[in-house]
Design a protein around this motif. Structure first.
Motif, PDB file in Angstrom:
ATOM      1  N   THR A  46     100.273  26.581  39.199  1.00 11.33           N
ATOM      2  CA  THR A  46     100.449  26.930  40.617  1.00 11.33           C
ATOM      3  C   THR A  46     100.850  25.694  41.424  1.00 11.33           C
ATOM      4  O   THR A  46     101.683  25.785  42.338  1.00 11.33           O
ATOM      5  CB  THR A  46      99.160  27.563  41.178  1.00 11.33           C
ATOM      6  N   GLN A  88     100.118  34.102  44.010  1.00 15.77           N
ATOM      7  CA  GLN A  88      99.085  34.596  43.088  1.00 15.77           C
ATOM      8  C   GLN A  88      98.080  35.432  43.897  1.00 15.77           C
ATOM      9  O   GLN A  88      97.690  36.512  43.473  1.00 15.77           O
ATOM     10  CB  GLN A  88      98.398  33.391  42.431  1.00 15.77           C
ATOM     11  N   ASP A 173     104.291  33.827  40.662  1.00 14.18           N
ATOM     12  CA  ASP A 173     103.003  33.289  40.224  1.00 14.18           C
ATOM     13  C   ASP A 173     102.095  34.437  39.788  1.00 14.18           C
ATOM     14  O   ASP A 173     101.445  35.073  40.602  1.00 14.18           O
ATOM     15  CB  ASP A 173     102.359  32.453  41.331  1.00 14.18           C
ATOM     16  N   GLU A 174     102.084  34.697  38.499  1.00 12.91           N
ATOM     17  CA  GLU A 174     101.241  35.727  37.885  1.00 12.91           C
ATOM     18  C   GLU A 174     101.455  37.121  38.478  1.00 12.91           C
ATOM     19  O   GLU A 174     100.507  37.772  38.899  1.00 12.91           O
ATOM     20  CB  GLU A 174      99.761  35.309  37.956  1.00 12.91           C
TER      21      GLU A 174
HETATM   22 MG   LIG Z   1      97.483  29.360  39.104  1.00 14.97          MG
END
Ligand SMILES: [Mg+2]
Ligand SMILES: Nc1ncnc2c1ncn2[C@@H]1O[C@H](COP(=O)(O)OP(=O)(O)O)[C@@H](O)[C@H]1O
Length: 252
Positions: A46, A88, A173-174
């Motif tokens: 991240t 995220q 991000d994810e």
């Molecule tokens: Mg992360």
């Protein structure tokens, strides 16, 4: 399949107190690539996304996007050049209808100038983008407040906000975290379509099996360092990668 180099990251460093969250990371991205970023929790994935998109400033190193330095620029200026991200932890405007969340990017100078005067109805452009990204199954969903959407739709809304800016590169991000297998399966064609439209995707992911269905290349980050970079099958056989993942199974 992939085109010219559009992002150059050279010797990027960032520390928080004594922790080297990013340690001399370098890589290039080429147009149309889908690149996975993987690594154990706390590895610095991240942080890398934050550095590339201007949310934090590097201590050292260079980030060159489409031939121009962007390190040190604020996030909105980087986004307006076409380098955008998902979060995220998602941050929609909760009390607004889902489609209204796209009005800010659709009103940006970047998008306005491509419409060359023929502005049209922004609301209907927003609805079109949401349909493209998978809101089509229930025609009422775009009108529901963003805060009331289930997770799968929120993830799509994040991507739609990126797409509304007509991006060159999208950093995810994810996006798969918290999604069911079938939700992910329905998302894969959307990612492939983005790639076919020439968008470059960099995907931070824990869901390796699903990631490898779309990513032709994967970089592994461990303790802030890039320890491997290549085709998934090769990278996962790398002894340094196996060691980093020891005891950290593909989380389901
Ligand atoms: Mg992360
Ligand atoms: N804003 C911050 N302040 C202090 N430490 C941070 C901050 N952001 C990240 N870190 C630390 O940097 C390391 C990398 O974090 P992060 O990039 O979030 O990892 P990942 O996304 O790979 O799980 C961790 O040790 C984390 O605690």
């Amino acid at each position: 399949m992939t085109g010219e180099r559009i992002l150059e990251v050279a010797n990027l460093w960032k520390s928080f107190g004594g922790i080297h969250a990013t340690s001399g990371v370098s890589f290039d991205l080429h147009r149309g690539e889908v690149v996975g970023i993987i690594g154990p929790n706390g590895a610095g994935k991240t942080t890398l996304v934050n550095l590339l998109t201007g949310f934090i400033r590097p201590d050292d190193g260079r980030i060159t996007f489409m031939g121009e330095r962007i390190d040190g620029l604020p996030p909105h200026k980087i986004a307006l050049r076409g380098l955008v991200r998902t979060f995220q932890i998602m941050r929609p405007f909760h009390s607004m209808p889902a489609y209204k969340n796209l009005i800010v990017p659709l009103n940006s100078p970047r998008v306005r100038k491509t419409r060359s005067g023929a502005l049209g109805d922004l609301d209907s452009v927003a609805i079109d983008i949401l349909e493209e990204i998978g809101f089509e199954r229930d025609a009422r969903v775009p009108y529901k407040t963003a805060g009331s959407l289930p997770l799968g739709y929120l993830k799509r809304l994040e991507l739609a906000r990126c797409l509304a800016l007509q991006p060159v590169v999208v950093l995810c991000d994810e996006v798969f975290s918290g999604m069911s297998m079938s939700e992910i399966a329905s998302m894969l064609p959307l990612l492939e379509k983005m790639q076919m439209n020439g968008i470059t995707l960099m995907m931070v992911e824990h869901r390796l099996r699903e990631l490898f269905k779309v990513a032709g290349r994967v970089m592994v980050i461990n303790f802030g360092e890039k320890i491997a970079d290549g085709p998934p099958a090769e990278v996962m056989e790398d002894p340094a990668v196996k060691k980093a993942y020891m005891g950290v199974e593909d989380r389901k």
